[in-house]
Scaffold this active site. Structure first.
Site, mmCIF file in Angstrom:
data_model
loop_
_atom_site.group_PDB
_atom_site.id
_atom_site.type_symbol
_atom_site.label_atom_id
_atom_site.label_comp_id
_atom_site.label_asym_id
_atom_site.label_seq_id
_atom_site.Cartn_x
_atom_site.Cartn_y
_atom_site.Cartn_z
ATOM 1 N N THR A 1 0.858 -1.196 -0.108
ATOM 2 C CA THR A 1 0.165 -0.052 0.083
ATOM 3 C C THR A 1 0.818 1.185 -0.030
ATOM 4 O O THR A 1 0.215 2.341 -0.496
ATOM 5 C CB THR A 1 -0.776 0.248 1.199
ATOM 6 N N ASP A 2 2.157 1.361 0.543
ATOM 7 C CA ASP A 2 2.825 2.220 0.738
ATOM 8 C C ASP A 2 3.404 2.716 -0.766
ATOM 9 O O ASP A 2 3.232 4.009 -1.108
ATOM 10 C CB ASP A 2 4.174 1.981 1.580
ATOM 11 N N ASP A 3 3.976 1.800 -1.594
ATOM 12 C CA ASP A 3 4.429 1.977 -2.734
ATOM 13 C C ASP A 3 3.150 2.683 -3.580
ATOM 14 O O ASP A 3 3.403 3.627 -4.449
ATOM 15 C CB ASP A 3 4.975 0.738 -3.635
#
Length: 632
Positions: free
Chosen positions: A379-381
């Site tokens: 989710t961060d990328d």
């Protein structure tokens, strides 16, 4: 007090620094469109690579000599090795480095080895090392398998709702544990060529903890499992090993890796090799040859050195580089940016990975960190890629909008029940596996964190969804997890400076007024922790020792994180000017910054990263936003 002329002068200097840094960043782009900085860690990667090759029978003299030269170059004057620049000595890292140098022919009585051995023995010897180090020693008969915790292959049969099933572990941990269950069940032993028995203290194992504690209960369970290992149910064991084997093979990535990271990669190679896969079998041939793509060789005054990256970060680096260049004023239709955008669009993941165990109805999308890691987008990328792609003036806007919409839907569906976001899985919060005797190194679960949740909230706000239920719950999670001092803990970057630098821009983007108590508390914390030289820095020891929170040498990346928060909060005063001046004054002639410090986090308290592109992309972003604010 600064005069108007001083402020105008600083803005001009910052504009020149931004342009120079952006030019340098553009020069680092690959022809394919991506950026990738080295991901520097510690010498355990190199020591374990040598031991892997010795175990497989493919260790050649040049590889051994070049890697040993690198390992020696990283030894400190006191004879130890550490996990990050300036950090405390690490026993297990020092043991693995010592073992590798013994393999390379360094005699135990040489001065540098004597100093290392003295530290090791004073720190408890082999008996006090972490489980992973003792597993490597057991592979060569330097430690007994009987004295290692047991994780039986039969755990692969546990359903996803049952405690300690493989999906209770974080993705990086489950990919490591599954092959290790095979390795530990087969208990191999091969020749190392040397012995490190001189590192033993002979001290007896500590007594078991009380059975009324988790430690004591699991120690007794481990004894039961050891008895089972002496006479497992043969049919069940065969089925378990076959199931684990299939689980491993189907998760191999296109470049031969597993998860794009070193631990599951090497343990999967070991497991499959022990199951009879020859080195020319397509799976193993691809796995071993793929390691070459993670290998860096350099010519030094002492000769060629060889080191191994634990991971590579092209998707993450490219997303951050795009945002930085856009903030620096590079046109949204610049060919270099469009080339990067096209590459990222081609990297969107379209298959269902392990995340679907917890979210079976969610359609696939998102981006992973590495060149190849389709099973584990994060989710961060994905949030950072969306923030970058949506700003491009792409000739095919429908293609971009389709990818962005799919990604936003996927990330939204990955929200955990408590309102936050973890990196790779939803609701990966069961802590029971942390109690196992096996788990004495690194994070083994992936609960929501402030930095990841902030990036997702910022993405939702940019997409006009600040009022959505998902964004509101994310904001509430962030407010609930603010530290009493006004900062936020940073899971994937060092540490409270990173967390605070991520959260404040997200809260402001989501509509929280800059006068809100949470924002003012964060600003107060940052201003209070600014160094005298104008920069910010936080030593990685802050994960273990609260006295280091917000304390450390100024670095380019951490100074930029603090500035991003302050600028988002509407600050334009002395703290911001001093921070910008520090970046301008420390910039190199080619537009870059020096940053030997590690400011990235793999496992808080255990494993750290120096992202070589952080020292460039974040200062460009911060300076670009400062210049943009000055022009308004």
């Amino acid at each position: 007090m600064s005069t108007g002329t001083d402020v105008e002068s600083l803005a001009e200097r910052a504009r020149s620094a931004t342009q120079l840094a952006a030019k340098h960043l553009l020069s680092l782009q690959s022809d394919a469109g991506w950026w990738k900085g080295e991901l520097e860690t510690n010498v355990t990667m190199d020591a374990e690579d040598l031991m892997l090759r010795r175990f497989l029978g493919i260790l050649d003299a040049d590889t051994l000599a070049d890697a040993a030269r690198w390992i020696r170059s990283q030894q400190r004057d006191d004879g130890t090795w550490t996990n990050f620049l300036g950090g405390p000595a690490d026993l297990s890292t020092t043991v693995e480095a010592y073992t590798a140098l013994r393999m390379a022919g360094d005699a135990a009585d040489t001065e540098h080895m004597r100093r290392a051995r003295e530290y090791i023995l004073d720190s408890g010897g082999l008996e006090a090392t972490r489980v992973f180090t003792r597993i490597w020693l057991a592979l060569f008969g330097e430690w007994s398998w009987d004295d290692l915790p047991v994780l039986p292959p039969e755990m692969i049969f546990l359903p996803s709702w049952f405690p300690l099933n493989v999906y209770d572990w974080a993705c990086w941990a489950r990919q490591t544990v599954v092959p290790l269950t095979i390795v530990s069940a087969l208990r191999p032993r091969r020749e190392l060529g040397v012995s490190v028995a001189e590192l033993r203290t002979g001290r007896p194992a500590p007594p078991m903890a009380s059975p009324l504690t988790w430690d004591g209960a699991f120690q007794r369970l481990d004894r039961v499992l050891h008895r089972y290992e002496r006479a497992p149910v043969r049919g069940l064991r065969r089925l378990a090993v076959r199931r684990a084997e299939r689980w491993i093979v189907e998760r191999q990535e296109a470049d031969g890796c597993w998860g794009g990271i070193q631990p599951p990669w090497v343990y999967s190679i070991l497991a499959l090799h022990l199951l009879g896969y020859s080195l020319d079998h397509p799976v193993l041939a691809k796995a071993v040859s793929g390691l070459d793509g993670f290998t860096i060789r350099e010519q030094t005054e002492d000769g060629v050195v060889r080191r191994l990256e634990a991971c590579q970060s092209p998707v993450w680096d490219t997303g951050l580089a795009l945002t930085a260049l856009l903030d620096a004023g590079v046109p949204a239709d610049d060919p270099a940016l469009l080339r990067a955008g096209d590459w990222l669009l081609g990297e969107e993941i379209t298959i269902r990975g392990d995340w679907a165990v917890r979210r079976p109805k969610l359609a696939p999308s998102g981006w992973a960190f590495e060149f190849a890691n389709d099973w584990y987008p994060d989710t961060d990328d994905t949030a950072e890629i969306v923030l970058a792609l949506r700003q491009l003036a792409h000739p095919d806007p429908g293609r971009v909008r389709g990818a962005v919409d799919r990604a936003v839907a996927w990330v939204t569906g990955m929200q955990s029940r408590d309102g936050g976001w973890g990196a790779f899985d939803a609701d990966n919060t069961r802590t029971l596996c942390e109690k196992l005797p096996f788990c004495d190194f690194g994070a083994v679960i992936d609960p929501p964190s402030a930095d990841v949740t902030a990036h997702v909230v910022e993405m939702l706000a940019a997409e006009g969804r600040a009022g959505s239920e998902a964004a509101r719950r994310g904001v509430r999670w962030l407010l609930d997890h603010q530290e009493r001092d006004g900062s936020w803990f940073g899971r994937w970057g060092a540490n409270h400076v990173y967390g605070t630098g991520a959260v404040v821009p997200a809260l402001v983007a989501a509509g929280l007024p800059r006068s809100h108590a949470a924002i003012r508390g964060a600003v107060g914390w940052l201003v209070a922790h600014q160094n005298r030289d104008g920069g910010w820095g936080e030593d990685l020891r802050s994960y273990d020792d609260p006295q280091w929170i917000g304390q450390g040498e100024s670095t380019a990346s951490q100074t930029a994180w603090a500035l991003l928060a302050l600028l988002a909060a509407g600050e334009r005063g002395d703290a911001v000017r001093r921070g910008v001046a520090w970046l301008v004054d420390t910039q190199n002639a080619d537009g870059s910054w020096d940053e030997p410090q590690f400011t990235g986090t793999g496992f808080p308290g255990d494993f750290y990263i120096n992202y070589h592109l952080y020292r460039l992309v974040f200062p460009v972003t911060a300076l670009g936003r400062f210049v943009g604010a000055a022009d308004d």
